[in-house]
Design a protein around this motif. Structure first.
Motif, PDB file in Angstrom:
ATOM      1  N   TYR A 128      53.335  36.809  41.974  1.00 58.81           N
ATOM      2  CA  TYR A 128      53.347  37.760  40.688  1.00 58.81           C
ATOM      3  C   TYR A 128      54.066  36.897  39.742  1.00 58.81           C
ATOM      4  O   TYR A 128      55.421  37.803  40.889  1.00 58.81           O
ATOM      5  CB  TYR A 128      52.933  39.151  40.590  1.00 58.81           C
TER       6      TYR A 128
ATOM      7  N   HIS B 121      49.714  36.452  37.986  1.00 63.94           N
ATOM      8  CA  HIS B 121      49.175  36.214  38.777  1.00 63.94           C
ATOM      9  C   HIS B 121      49.352  34.613  39.499  1.00 63.94           C
ATOM     10  O   HIS B 121      48.459  34.120  38.439  1.00 63.94           O
ATOM     11  CB  HIS B 121      48.370  36.631  38.873  1.00 63.94           C
TER      12      HIS B 121
ATOM     13  N   ARG C 267      48.013  34.540  44.499  1.00 59.81           N
ATOM     14  CA  ARG C 267      48.148  35.690  44.379  1.00 59.81           C
ATOM     15  C   ARG C 267      47.052  36.753  44.425  1.00 59.81           C
ATOM     16  O   ARG C 267      46.640  36.124  43.547  1.00 59.81           O
ATOM     17  CB  ARG C 267      49.236  36.652  43.103  1.00 59.81           C
TER      18      ARG C 267
ATOM     19  N   ASN D 222      44.386  39.582  42.972  1.00 60.63           N
ATOM     20  CA  ASN D 222      44.195  39.650  41.405  1.00 60.63           C
ATOM     21  C   ASN D 222      43.837  38.623  40.848  1.00 60.63           C
ATOM     22  O   ASN D 222      44.440  38.320  38.971  1.00 60.63           O
ATOM     23  CB  ASN D 222      45.453  41.244  40.686  1.00 60.63           C
TER      24      ASN D 222
ATOM     25  N   GLY E 139      45.440  35.459  41.103  1.00 61.38           N
ATOM     26  CA  GLY E 139      45.796  33.836  41.261  1.00 61.38           C
ATOM     27  C   GLY E 139      44.759  33.165  41.515  1.00 61.38           C
ATOM     28  O   GLY E 139      44.885  32.912  43.368  1.00 61.38           O
TER      29      GLY E 139
ATOM     30  N   ASP F 232      43.796  44.353  40.940  1.00 65.88           N
ATOM     31  CA  ASP F 232      44.882  44.598  41.708  1.00 65.88           C
ATOM     32  C   ASP F 232      45.341  45.630  42.148  1.00 65.88           C
ATOM     33  O   ASP F 232      46.002  46.096  43.647  1.00 65.88           O
ATOM     34  CB  ASP F 232      46.516  44.571  40.255  1.00 65.88           C
TER      35      ASP F 232
END
Length: 305
Positions: A119, A124, A137, A139, A141, A171
């Motif tokens: 993040y 993200h 990442r 959420n 990414g 998230d």
């Protein structure tokens, strides 16, 4: 005298596979005109802050009849990804560092693995592309693609790599993505599998396999899914802070398992690469005193050097 006129012990010469292993950079000089070459790039670094697992180093694995250069060949062994290696996003040091390329001369280049995404203020982050791609990442990414099979010449023809996985939303309860491995893509939180190279003894690599992807980061107390196992890269599991890739395997680092601290304190480092060469039917056991008959026999066979 029974040994053909020489005084002293005699030896029984034999033919066998000669394996040359480079765990650091050096120079290779051939004993035969053909052989099998394995080149493994350095694994990427996982990302901190519930970040993605890294991609394993790219693999180049040639056929057994691959022509070996007549002149000495420069060998480069790439290091694993970490805080000091290039990052996919220059303004974001929390993203995992990319692994470094390994090479056998200029003909065979194994790309370093891509670092995992984390993040940052602009969102993200995705994983980085590389020999195998890094995971994103949690959420959203995005996972990154592998670049090894797209390399020019023999580096791509004999190349192997896998893609990273996109992190899941939301998230509060999502999971980061795992990194790809030399034998396939990551799967959810589990790093892509490592590929074996049967031409080399199983005591090399990680039980004979190389360049697995890193498991995804996760944090159970914060509602995140338990991160998956590695694929031969850094160990995964629960909210453990990190797992490093094994050196001289090209294994990738696991993503960080807690929201703080961020990389590099909570993200697994990539393992360094390796370069291996097997040459078949090389004369072995040549120390000591030879009989005249053995000298003549091997000279005629072209195995006396």
């Amino acid at each position: 005298m029974s040994n053909g006129g020489f005084i002293g012990p005699t030896v029984a010469p034999s033919l066998g596979d000669l394996v040359t292993a480079f765990t650091g950079s050096g120079t290779f000089t051939r004993s035969k005109t053909t052989g099998t070459v394995g080149v493994i790039g350095g694994g990427g670094q996982g990302a901190g802050n519930l970040g993605g697992g890294a991609g394993g180093g790219g693999m180049v694995y040639t056929p057994t009849s691959y022509p070996l250069p007549a002149s000495p060949t420069t060998i480069t062994v790439g290091g694993g990804g970490g805080p000091g290696t290039p990052h996919y996003t220059p303004d974001n040091s929390d993203n995992g560092g990319d692994g470094v390329d390994s090479s056998f001369g200029t003909a065979l280049i194994a790309k370093g693995g891509g670092g995992g995404g984390t993040y940052f203020s602009n969102g993200h982050m995705p994983g980085a592309p590389g020999g195998s791609g890094g995971g994103g990442r949690r959420n959203g990414g995005s996972g990154a693609g592998q670049t090894q099979t797209g390399q020019p010449g023999d580096s791509g023809t004999y190349g192997y790599g896998g893609n990273g996985v996109t992190g899941t939303a939301p998230d509060s309860s999502g999971r980061a993505g795992a990194g790809g491995g030399s034998n396939g893509n990551g799967s959810a939180g589990t790093g892509g599998p490592a590929k074996a190279m049967p031409a080399f003894p199983s005591d090399y690599g990680q039980s004979g396999a190389y360049a697995g992807g890193g498991g995804a980061g996760g944090s159970v107390p914060q509602g995140g899914a338990v991160c998956g196992d590695s694929g031969g890269g850094g160990a995964g599991g629960g909210n453990t802070p990190y797992g490093n890739g094994q050196d001289n395997t090209g294994g990738a680092g696991k993503g960080g398992g807690t929201a703080t601290p961020v990389a590099p304190a909570s993200a697994g480092l990539g393992g360094s690469g390796v370069v291996l060469v097997t040459e078949a039917d090389v004369l072995q056991n040549t120390s000591g005193v030879w009989t005249l008959a053995d000298v003549v026999t091997n000279k005629k066979a072209g195995t006396w050097t």
